[in-house]
Write an enzyme that holds these catalytic residues in place. Sequence first.
Site, PDB file in Angstrom:
ATOM      1  N   ASP A  12     115.735  43.772 -81.333  1.00  0.00           N
ATOM      2  CA  ASP A  12     116.025  45.104 -80.821  1.00  0.00           C
ATOM      3  C   ASP A  12     116.895  44.942 -79.577  1.00  0.00           C
ATOM      4  O   ASP A  12     116.772  43.943 -78.849  1.00  0.00           O
ATOM      5  CB  ASP A  12     114.735  45.852 -80.461  1.00  0.00           C
ATOM      6  CG  ASP A  12     115.010  47.281 -80.015  1.00  0.00           C
ATOM      7  OD1 ASP A  12     115.352  48.108 -80.881  1.00  0.00           O
ATOM      8  OD2 ASP A  12     114.890  47.571 -78.815  1.00  0.00           O
ATOM      9  N   GLU A  14     118.654  47.163 -76.106  1.00  0.00           N
ATOM     10  CA  GLU A  14     118.814  48.366 -75.289  1.00  0.00           C
ATOM     11  C   GLU A  14     120.208  48.300 -74.695  1.00  0.00           C
ATOM     12  O   GLU A  14     120.721  47.203 -74.391  1.00  0.00           O
ATOM     13  CB  GLU A  14     117.755  48.444 -74.189  1.00  0.00           C
ATOM     14  CG  GLU A  14     116.314  48.399 -74.688  1.00  0.00           C
ATOM     15  CD  GLU A  14     115.935  49.551 -75.600  1.00  0.00           C
ATOM     16  OE1 GLU A  14     116.655  50.580 -75.587  1.00  0.00           O
ATOM     17  OE2 GLU A  14     114.954  49.431 -76.336  1.00  0.00           O
ATOM     18  N   HIS A  60     115.128  54.150 -72.073  1.00  0.00           N
ATOM     19  CA  HIS A  60     114.554  52.804 -71.914  1.00  0.00           C
ATOM     20  C   HIS A  60     114.087  52.493 -70.491  1.00  0.00           C
ATOM     21  O   HIS A  60     113.349  51.528 -70.279  1.00  0.00           O
ATOM     22  CB  HIS A  60     115.535  51.726 -72.389  1.00  0.00           C
ATOM     23  CG  HIS A  60     116.919  51.827 -71.828  1.00  0.00           C
ATOM     24  ND1 HIS A  60     117.197  51.822 -70.472  1.00  0.00           N
ATOM     25  CD2 HIS A  60     118.123  51.918 -72.454  1.00  0.00           C
ATOM     26  CE1 HIS A  60     118.506  51.896 -70.293  1.00  0.00           C
ATOM     27  NE2 HIS A  60     119.096  51.972 -71.473  1.00  0.00           N
ATOM     28  N   HIS A 151     110.409  51.464 -76.255  1.00  0.00           N
ATOM     29  CA  HIS A 151     111.821  51.536 -75.890  1.00  0.00           C
ATOM     30  C   HIS A 151     112.227  50.443 -74.906  1.00  0.00           C
ATOM     31  O   HIS A 151     113.131  50.628 -74.081  1.00  0.00           O
ATOM     32  CB  HIS A 151     112.175  52.917 -75.324  1.00  0.00           C
ATOM     33  CG  HIS A 151     111.936  54.034 -76.299  1.00  0.00           C
ATOM     34  ND1 HIS A 151     112.592  54.124 -77.502  1.00  0.00           N
ATOM     35  CD2 HIS A 151     111.098  55.098 -76.252  1.00  0.00           C
ATOM     36  CE1 HIS A 151     112.175  55.196 -78.145  1.00  0.00           C
ATOM     37  NE2 HIS A 151     111.268  55.800 -77.418  1.00  0.00           N
ATOM     38  N   ASP A 156     109.565  46.419 -78.674  1.00  0.00           N
ATOM     39  CA  ASP A 156     109.897  47.039 -79.954  1.00  0.00           C
ATOM     40  C   ASP A 156     110.108  45.992 -81.043  1.00  0.00           C
ATOM     41  O   ASP A 156     109.699  46.179 -82.190  1.00  0.00           O
ATOM     42  CB  ASP A 156     111.153  47.901 -79.817  1.00  0.00           C
ATOM     43  CG  ASP A 156     110.872  49.216 -79.097  1.00  0.00           C
ATOM     44  OD1 ASP A 156     109.702  49.472 -78.764  1.00  0.00           O
ATOM     45  OD2 ASP A 156     111.827  49.978 -78.857  1.00  0.00           O
TER      46      ASP A 156
END
Length: 311
Positions: A12, A14, A60, A151, A156
Site C-alpha cells: 500500500d 500513501e 492519511h 490509511h 493497510d
Amino acid sequence: MPKKNEIEIVLDVETTGLDYTKEKIIEFGAVKLVNGKITEKFETLINAKQHIRKSSEAIHGITEEMLVDAPVEEEIFPKIFEFIGNYPIVAHNAIFDFSFLNRTSKRLYNKPLENHHIDTQIMFKEVYPQLESCGLESLMNTFNVDFSTRHRAFADAEGLALCYPKLKELYFQKYEWQLSQLNNIEYLFERYLRLQQAISVMQSEIQDLRSIFKVYFEKGGKDIVSNSGEILTYNCKKTFSYDFVQIKDILDEIGALPKAVRLNNAFIDRLVGGTSLDSEIKDKIKAARCEITENKTFNVVKPEKCHQTVS
C-alpha cells in the site's frame, strides 16, 4: 516433490495527492507472502520534497514535518523495488498503487514497472457482490481482521495480507465454478433474462403494495405489527428546495458545504475529458480528485436497438 514457493508482495502507498502524473509517494508499506504466510515486512516514510495536498493529509494524517528526516526518493526507492522484485503485486484498488509505483520507476530509472498486479477490490466484489461497500475496511471486517490504524501504508498492507489468502481461495473456487459453466452460456443468458424480468415484476409488485399501504394510512390506519415483529408505520416529512446561490456562502461559513453538496462525478469526468475547458482549469479540477477506480461491465442490448444499429 516439494511444493514450489508462491511469492506475492502485498503493498500500500500513501501519497501527496491523487494524480499519479504529478503527485508522489510519501509512505510505502509491504509484506512478502510465501504460500500465503507473511515472511518479511517493509515500511518507510519518504521525503518526496513536495507539498502534501490538504485533502490527502486529511485521509492519511502524514504531514510535511513528519517527512523532514525521512529518506529521499533516490535513497529509498532502490530498496523498495528490490523488495518488490519481479513478484506479483497485491493491492486493494491496485490501479492506484501500481500507477504511482510505475510512474516513479519511469521517472527515476526510465523503465516501467512490469510486475503483474492483482486487485483485491475486484476479487472482493466478485466474492461478496451483495455487500454495499467493497473498501478495505469492509474487507477486513468481513474476514474479522482487527485494525486499530487505518490509511497508513504498512497497517493497510498488513491488514490486507491477513485477508488475502482466504479471499484468494474463495475467489478461485468461484472462478473454477464459473469456468465449469461456460458450456452452458446460452442457457445461462436465457436464465439471466428470466431473472431480470422477474425482478422487474417484483419491483412493480412491491411498489403496488406500497401504494396500498399509503392509502391505508391516509385513511387513518394504525401501525401494523407482523408475526415476526416488523412494524409497518407511516411518516409524513416535508422537504424543500433551496436556491443554492443564496445559501452557498452560509453553508461554507458553518462548514456544512461539503455535506450539503454532492458532486456529479460523471459530469465532472465529462468536463475534464471534453474540449470546452482550457488545460489550466482542467489541471485544477484534476488536483481535487480523491479516489480512482476502474469499472468493467457488460450490457444487454434490447432487440429494437440491435435493429437500429444494423440499419
